[in-house]
Design a protein around this motif. Structure first.
Motif: not given
Length: 420
Positions: A258-265, A223-233, A303-312
């Motif tokens: 420059s990412s903070h983890g695998i979720l930073d697209l 997960l990204p740091p708590s202050h960088r966790i994106p909103s959801r829609n 958030y990990i599921t979102d990442y998998v769905r995007f890559l799928a």
């Protein structure tokens, strides 16, 4: 006249108890509609932890070894066996409430299972911390067993609550913890035993954090740091064009350094940046179990599921995977004729139900779709697809263009000669 059926139903309903308390539950049996596609990814191979796989005939061999580890832990403990067991007994109702399934064990039986499993884990972590690799150590002396046990310990169905492990550890080594001779249990887990999964060097969670168990810890790593966790829609995540199509339209793929983890697209100025990820035969195991945890425990923050769905959607075929591999975004170490990077992400995404998505990913999908659909980009993509997909087509197309240009030049020269 009294209705005997109604009376029996009334008595039955009075005795009915919920199978689990939603607030306390954090360890789940993976839903059948997800589990059926790859049961091996959710089932321990060597060692059972907790009650859900306890008694599995395939895992009986390790029970004796767990007891040996437990005995060694008790021998080095500052607290007596009686005090350690009493600690677990006091926590038994809380422990039972953590499981989504009804546990078919008495209170004493459950205490024994949890106690032995917790002592086994603590001893294993301490041996790893002390770099003990004695030839007679049934796990650490053999690399293949060591790796398999690590992956058994991250399975969602193979967990004990983290608070129990910490209670036993803190009781057993109180003075050594106070003096700084021993690290905290969380440090043992995050910085030592599971450090391989902490690829972005996430700092340890604060004391008293809400991390429930080891599967949850792996999710925390990504997960990204708590202050960088994106909103959801609540809009659906739809990417209309695959990686190979986006390349044809002029999208450039780069590693997000420059990412903070695998979720930073990121997508900007026609460049899609995706963090580097290593995909191997075990990637599917940890991805599947984190996605299953999110499906059961984080239904609105997956958030990990979102990442998998995007890559799928981005990597739908081997041709798409080659785009990301060529860009060094994916390092593929997948083996086997029936396995591919594209298939892995598609399979993990099967039968997953979600209600919202990462707002950043939604914006990226919208921007990529708009980029591709621009009339100029569409024509470029059509030209590349129809005339430049293979070396032969490219050569033939270039030859045709050259021939056309020569014909035009010859025609112009002829006209000029006629007028001279």
């Amino acid at each position: 006249m009294e209705n005997h059926v109604a009376k029996e139903l009334e008595a039955m309903l009075k005795e009915t108890q919920p199978s689990f308390t939603t607030k306390s539950c954090c360890i789940y049996k993976v839903p059948h509609e997800i589990r059926q596609f790859k049961e091996d990814a959710y089932t321990p191979v060597l060692v059972s932890i907790g009650p859900l796989h306890h008694g599995n005939s395939r895992l009986v061999t390790m029970e004796g070894h767990k007891q040996v580890y437990c005995q060694h832990l008790v021998e080095k403990s500052e607290a007596s066996l009686s005090d350690l067991v009493s600690c677990v007994q006091q926590l038994e109702p809380q422990i039972r409430a953590c499981y989504s399934e009804n546990i078919d064990l008495t209170a004493d039986e459950l205490v024994k299972v949890i106690f032995i499993d917790c002592c086994f884990i603590i001893e294993l972590f301490l041996r790893s911390y002390e770099h003990k690799t004695e030839d007679d150590d049934v796990i650490l002396s053999k690399v293949w067993k060591k790796v398999r046990v690590i992956f058994d310990l991250i399975l969602l169905e193979n967990q004990v609550p983290l608070f129990v492990l910490e209670k036993i550890y803190n009781l057993a080594f109180a003075s050594r913890l106070d003096s700084g001779r021993f690290p905290s249990f969380m440090r043992l887990a995050a910085d030592i035993y599971f450090s391989h999964f902490n690829t972005q060097g996430v700092l340890l969670p604060a004391a008293g954090s809400s991390i429930a168990h080891f599967t949850d810890l792996l999710r925390y790593f990504h997960l990204p740091p708590s202050h960088r966790i994106p909103s959801r829609n609540f809009r659906p995540l739809v990417l209309d064009h695959r990686a190979s199509e986006l390349v044809e339209a002029g999208v450039e793929f780069q590693v997000n350094k420059s990412s903070h983890g695998i979720l930073d697209l990121e997508f900007e100025h026609g460049i899609l940046k995706i963090p580097h990820v290593i995909v191997n035969d075990r990637t599917e195991v940890w991805l599947r179990n984190i996605v299953a945890l999110e499906q059961c425990h984080y239904p609105r923050h997956h958030y990990i599921t979102d990442y998998v769905r995007f890559l799928a959607q981005l990597v739908n075929t081997n041709k798409d995977a080659d785009v990301l591999i060529k860009a060094r975004i994916i390092q593929s170490n997948v083996s086997g004729h029936d396995t591919s990077v594209a298939k892995l992400f598609r399979d993990v995404d099967k039968n997953i139900i979600v209600v919202n998505h990462n707002a950043n990913y939604l914006q990226i999908c919208n921007d990529l779709n708009a980029f591709y659909e621009h009339p100029c980009r569409t024509k470029i993509a059509t030209l590349r697809r129809d005339y430049f997909t293979t070396p032969w087509k490219t050569a033939a197309s270039i030859a045709g263009i050259v021939l056309l240009l020569l014909t035009v030049i010859q025609t112009v020269c002829s006209i000029l000669q006629l007028h001279s």
